[in-house]
Write an enzyme that holds these catalytic residues in place. Sequence first.
Site, PDB file in Angstrom:
ATOM      1  N   GLN A 137       0.890  -1.253  -0.051  1.00 54.08           N
ATOM      2  CA  GLN A 137      -0.016   0.065  -0.009  1.00 54.08           C
ATOM      3  C   GLN A 137       0.816   1.281  -0.026  1.00 54.08           C
ATOM      4  O   GLN A 137       1.575   1.718   1.112  1.00 54.08           O
ATOM      5  CB  GLN A 137      -0.986  -0.089   1.264  1.00 54.08           C
TER       6      GLN A 137
ATOM      7  N   GLY B 199     -11.545   2.998   5.384  1.00 50.14           N
ATOM      8  CA  GLY B 199     -10.621   1.879   4.399  1.00 50.14           C
ATOM      9  C   GLY B 199      -9.801   2.698   3.278  1.00 50.14           C
ATOM     10  O   GLY B 199      -9.973   3.988   3.216  1.00 50.14           O
ATOM     11  N   HIS B 200      -9.138   1.985   2.775  1.00 47.69           N
ATOM     12  CA  HIS B 200      -8.289   2.469   1.747  1.00 47.69           C
ATOM     13  C   HIS B 200      -8.853   3.146   0.410  1.00 47.69           C
ATOM     14  O   HIS B 200      -9.830   2.757   0.159  1.00 47.69           O
ATOM     15  CB  HIS B 200      -7.047   1.651   1.254  1.00 47.69           C
ATOM     16  N   ASN B 201      -8.379   4.208  -0.219  1.00 47.49           N
ATOM     17  CA  ASN B 201      -8.788   4.785  -1.152  1.00 47.49           C
ATOM     18  C   ASN B 201     -10.329   5.517  -1.271  1.00 47.49           C
ATOM     19  O   ASN B 201     -11.062   5.829  -2.090  1.00 47.49           O
ATOM     20  CB  ASN B 201      -8.997   3.991  -2.269  1.00 47.49           C
TER      21      ASN B 201
END
Lengths: 342, 342, 342
Positions: free
Chosen positions: A200, A241-243
């Site tokens: 990541q 969460g990511h993005n």
Amino acid sequence: MSKLQMTLEDVRELIGCGEIVGDPSFFCASVASLDHAGAEQLSFAKDNRYFDEALRSYAGALLVPERISGSTAHQLVVENPFMVFGKILQYIAQVKRQQPGGVHNNATVSAHAKIGHGVTIGSGAVICDEVEIGDRAVIFANAYVGQRSIVGADCVLNPNVIIMEDVTLGERVIIHGGTVVGSDGFGYLQHDNKHIRIPQVGEIVIGDDVEIGALTTIDRAAIDTTTIGRGTKIGDLVHIGHNCEIGEDVLLLPTVAVSGSVSIGNRAVLAGRSGTSDNITVGEGAVLGGTCVAFKDVKPGAVMWGNPARDMKQQMRIEASIGNLPEMRRDLSKIKKKLDLD
Amino acid sequence: MSKLQMTLEDVRELIGCGEIVGDPSFFCASVASLDHAGAEQLSFAKDNRYFDEALRSYAGALLVPERISGSTAHQLVVENPFMVFGKILQYIAQVKRQQPGGVHNNATVSAHAKIGHGVTIGSGAVICDEVEIGDRAVIFANAYVGQRSIVGADCVLNPNVIIMEDVTLGERVIIHGGTVVGSDGFGYLQHDNKHIRIPQVGEIVIGDDVEIGALTTIDRAAIDTTTIGRGTKIGDLVHIGHNCEIGEDVLLLPTVAVSGSVSIGNRAVLAGRSGTSDNITVGEGAVLGGTCVAFKDVKPGAVMWGNPARDMKQQMRIEASIGNLPEMRRDLSKIKKKLDLD
Amino acid sequence: MSKLQMTLEDVRELIGCGEIVGDPSFFCASVASLDHAGAEQLSFAKDNRYFDEALRSYAGALLVPERISGSTAHQLVVENPFMVFGKILQYIAQVKRQQPGGVHNNATVSAHAKIGHGVTIGSGAVICDEVEIGDRAVIFANAYVGQRSIVGADCVLNPNVIIMEDVTLGERVIIHGGTVVGSDGFGYLQHDNKHIRIPQVGEIVIGDDVEIGALTTIDRAAIDTTTIGRGTKIGDLVHIGHNCEIGEDVLLLPTVAVSGSVSIGNRAVLAGRSGTSDNITVGEGAVLGGTCVAFKDVKPGAVMWGNPARDMKQQMRIEASIGNLPEMRRDLSKIKKKLDLD
């Protein structure tokens, strides 16, 4: 009790307005709500709906929108008592949390970091290479700012806050104790029944005037950027969460969980323990009620309830009916018998 | 395996009671449960319902309420094996977690703090101005105690625990790693589509013998006081909002979330991931089952289940019926056809 | 944007394969996804389903499985673009997070700890007595490793990670910021309306290649051992209770909660905010969908949904019917009237 330690006349000067009914030299030791206030305390009545409560209160002094007759409290009459009370709270908070300024001997600050004017860096805090800390920012004890991250002017990072590498915070961002910004997202590739890590390496950009509660996690993007828009307020123990792309002036209350790659529109409100599955869009101004979970896109302005999320009115009707379910089942079996249906 | 390292005779001396059946010089290397214990380990059979399991166990020695005939283990017969085993665990815990005492060179302790006798303060811990730390308290590495906070005698603050300013802990309070006590509550005023911060300047008072798990957040009051009563036990990752009043001997299991201004009566139990909306009262001795969420007041002694919370028996009946819902729907449509309805 | 800073030819050399269509000296400043990439960036098309998106992308260079005709981007043709892109991400991550090596002056390392070769220990980190740290492990700032714990080779403990005493980590275990491994489980004995603490003196064993997200809590066993199997991946804000046995290659997504003494089989998947009550078994390869909560054993391979957990297909049928509940209720009352029932 929150210490104030000034006369009613001093309070009037502090807030720059108001008319005193009673003794201007009355000493306000501290502030409290109407039902907790005592003889040495200043409280407030938001509007005339609170006048009865104000009359029953033991508060020594009151901020009021108009004189309350029959009250024995010293009164300070102001246009908007709630707003004015907020200013007083702000003053108390400033005094309570006054920071010494300067970099503590036990802090570890990289020679390759750029530190602004009037910055406070507490004991045990770690500022890594190529970090920029804006003017007047306060970094509390044992907080960590990773390589190449930028902390804007007037930010406050409370104790143990972790800002990992390549994170950008706007100005006046407040982050409460222990929160982690920039941990890796949950990204794995399935291969031969094993989970292969997808590194990541993306970034995080957080806008001005964002506030983030304690022990919250905001994951960096896999690639690209996780964004939190200006003015958004996030509670304790929230997961993002990511993005994700969180808009401006959004409210994410404590214990909300937003899965990866979710887009949340401006001014949306996610109430306590609500959440979303991944890759969905929550429209501008939409509301998820407490514990509501959206597995599909939510339209702008929609008010949702339940898990899975439904239009609030429909969910209310369902919940009103669900208590009748055992009775409905009995009725059905009677009807089937009567109609000779198996 | 938890090291004990003493003979059965030493165990008898440690607990001050019991009769040995077998070899007093048998060396108990460690303790374990019946199904995990081996030839060098001491285990226990709570009562005669566990005798079969005890006979199948490989434990070298057993605490038993009466002699178990047929067992090859050395036995120590005591009145209440579970209670006695608890004492042995306490002894092991003390040995395992023995603290060196004294203030570590790398700790930062304000000259304006008052430190009791026999206190341990670990490396990187920060004790701010006007703090009081009671006798024999243990403050682990990198923990933080903010201005004017009071930590009672015999308290234990594990690594990275954050106690913000103006928090009062009673005696023997145990707080596990990373927990944040006194972060700001989630309080905003809506104005012109923006969220205006209401400074959170209240306090927190936590009673004697409270235990709080890891990574839990307890928010300070906006004004007034957030309180946790004596003897209450709180799990990991729990959230308690601002201005809550939690009673005595309450159990809040891991991942429980209590919204702001909630009152919880003595001896109430909130099971795993249960919670409440804000401004409600949960009565004395009430129980919320696992994942149950109360949006309204809960009566004293009530046992609730489901989300939204319902009386447990009613919710059980609903859950028993809900599986029939698809079948009921089919039946209804058959009936409607037969009766020429719709 | 994630910096890469090399020519396409350098990229080909880094990954050791591929054929360039276009200019080998094209400079890839960074990497990005197809829809975020610009003229200076390298992106990838996983397979031909992404070719249209690739043609619309502004990416300056592309990893592709075969030449995309009509694209103006410089192309690097490789067999498995996604896998190759993963390698590039790994390279970026290594450069971004390069550690200086060595023990920081402000770290506190016990003289009775055993530190491997090439270990990095950051500022403020605390390594207690009898700890073993394996070769090349990276312990970030303000992390804590308690007495007798073992950290395997190539482990990464991010800032503020807490490993309490008697915890064993395998090799290549990655733990993100603020996570607590080895806090006490929630164990109390009820006696005279009080909650008597059962000391938690067990251990934790975590296998090789486990990754654990930020701010997660894993409780030590009361006695015996809490275990996490090799290759298991755990998200942020997850709770794992005492005495759990989690298998190999399990996925526990962010905000999952597993109560005490639960056994989870290999390759099981617990999706976001799912969980279990205590003392149950989740079989090998079973799946709990998002927010699903299991109160009973789950069979190997079962796919569950809902709270309480049901077979996914059954739960889907229930959810499809539940919206009709208000209408069903109205129908039933019409039918009862027509049939002169009640």
